[in-house]
Design a protein around this motif. Structure first.
Motif, PDB file in Angstrom:
ATOM      1  N   TRP A   1       0.814  -1.214   0.000  1.00 40.11           N
ATOM      2  CA  TRP A   1       0.000   0.000   0.000  1.00 40.11           C
ATOM      3  C   TRP A   1       0.854   1.274   0.000  1.00 40.11           C
ATOM      4  O   TRP A   1       0.368   2.359  -0.346  1.00 40.11           O
TER       5      TRP A   1
ATOM      6  N   TRP B   1       0.892   3.451  -3.137  1.00 40.00           N
ATOM      7  CA  TRP B   1      -0.187   4.417  -3.345  1.00 40.00           C
ATOM      8  C   TRP B   1       0.088   5.733  -2.612  1.00 40.00           C
ATOM      9  O   TRP B   1      -0.262   6.804  -3.104  1.00 40.00           O
TER      10      TRP B   1
ATOM     11  N   ALA C   1       2.517   7.463  -4.851  1.00 42.33           N
ATOM     12  CA  ALA C   1       1.834   8.015  -6.025  1.00 42.33           C
ATOM     13  C   ALA C   1       1.094   9.299  -5.657  1.00 42.33           C
ATOM     14  O   ALA C   1       1.096  10.270  -6.426  1.00 42.33           O
TER      15      ALA C   1
END
Length: 298
Positions: free
Chosen positions: A67, A70, A73
Motif C-alpha cells: 500500500w 499508493w 503516487a
C-alpha cells in the motif's frame, strides 16, 4: 585537500567571467529552484511507486508493504502543487519514520537527505522557508552528510562491499577489494567535504557527484538509477546555485591548511562515530569475526 582548498579560494574570490557566469546561472536557477526540486521529486516518487519490482519506502533495499506505493503516487501528485507540496513533504517524513521502524535507525542514518527534503517542503508552506536560499543550504548540508556517511562506511566496514566487487570485477580497479573500497571512500568523502565547505568547489563537487551516480547506471542498472534519482535531482540543483555559506580564510594557503586539517578531523571523527554507533546498534559486532577487515579471495 590543501591544494584544492587553496585553488577554491582563488577561484571563489577572483572576479571575471567565471563569477559573472556563476552569478547569471545562479540568478536564473534561484527563480525556479523549488519548482525544479518539486518536479524532480514528482518523477522520483512516480518511478519508485510504479517501476520497481518490489514496493519500497525510499530506496530499493528498504522493502515496504504494497500500500506504500499508493502513498508515493499521491506524493507524486501533491508535490507538483505549491499549496499541496507540504503534504508530500509530510509524506516523505512519514516514509522515513516508517523505514526507521522497519529497518532500524542505524540503516536510515545513510539517508538524512530524505528527511531534509521532507522538512524543506513542509517549512516552505509554513512560511519559514520562504527564503529559497535557506532551503537550498539545508539541501546542500543534508546531501553532503548523506554522501560523507556513505564514504566513511567504505573505510570502516569495507567488507560489506566485497560481494559487489566480486560480482562486478571492474569495480576492483586492479587492486585488492579492501584497497579499492578505501579509494572509493576517500573520493566520496573528499567530494562530499567539498560540497559542504567549498565555494566554487561546492558546485564542482555537486557536478562530479551527479556524474558518478549517472555513470553507475550502466553497471548497476535501472533500479540503481531509481533509488538515487532524488539525490541526483538535489545534486543537479546544487551544481547550478552558489552556496549561501562556505568556509573561506583571507589567505589562500591558510585556507588550504585549515581545510586539510578539518578534513582529516572530520573523517577521523566520522569513522569513530560510525563504528561506535554500529557497535551500539548491534551489540557484540565489534567482537564478532565479521568485524575483521579481511580481503575476500586473497
Amino acid at each position: 585537500m590543501a591544494i584544492l582548498a587553496a585553488l577554491d579560494a582563488y577561484l571563489t574570490l577572483c572576479g571575471g567571467r567565471l563569477q559573472a557566469m556563476r552569478g547569471s546561472v545562479h540568478d536564473v536557477t534561484m527563480k525556479h529552484a523549488l519548482l525544479v526540486l518539486r518536479v524532480g521529486l514528482a518523477i522520483y516518487w512516480a518511478l519508485v511507486a510504479f517501476t520497481l519490482p518490489n514496493t519500497v519506502y525510499l530506496t530499493p533495499e528498504l522493502l515496504a508493504p504494497s500500500w506504500v506505493a499508493w502513498l508515493q503516487a499521491a506524493c507524486a501528485v501533491l508535490v507538483l502543487g505549491r499549496r499541496t507540496s507540504w503534504l508530500a513533504g509530510l509524506g516523505m517524513i512519514v516514509l522515513y519514520v516508517m523505514a526507521v521502524l522497519d529497518d532500524g535507525w542505524f540503516h536510515l542514518l545513510d539517508y538524512p537527505i530524505f528527511l531534509a527534503i521532507g522538512f524543506i517542503l513542509v517549512i516552505a508552506r509554513l512560511g519559514c522557508g520562504s527564503n529559497d536560499a535557506f532551503s537550498l543550504q539545508l539541501l546542500r548540508w543534508s546531501a553532503a552528510l548523506t554522501l560523507l556517511w556513505g564514504g566513511i562506511e567504505k573505510f570502516v566496514y569495507p567488507e560489506w562491499s566485497f560481494p559487489l566487487v566480486q560480482k562486478i570485477p571492474a569495480l576492483g580497479l586492479g587492486v585488492s577489494p579492501e584497497a579499492a573500497m578505501d579509494m572509493y571512500g576517500f573520493g566520496e568523502a573528499a567530494l562530499s567535504f567539498g560540497l559542504l565547505l567549498f565555494g566554487v568547489g561546492s558546485q564542482v563537487s555537486a557536478f562530479f557527484l551527479f556524474c558518478i551516480f549517472v555513470a553507475a547506471v550502466p553497471l548497476f542498472g535501472w533500479i540503481d538509477l531509481v533509488g538515487h534519482s532524488a539525490i541526483c535531482v538535489a545534486l543537479a540543483l546544487l551544481a547550478l546555485v552558489k552556496p549561501q555559506r562556505y568556509m573561506m580564510l583571507r589567505s589562500r594557503w591558510r585556507n588550504g591548511g585549515a581545510h586539510a586539517m578539518l578534513f582529516a578531523f572530520t573523517v577521523s571523527v566520522l569513522m569513530a562515530g560510525y563504528f561506535g554507533l554500529h557497535a551500539l546498534y548491534v551489540p557484540g559486532w565489534a567482537r564478532s569475526p565479521f568485524a575483521n577487515r579481511t580481503v575476500v579471495g586473497s
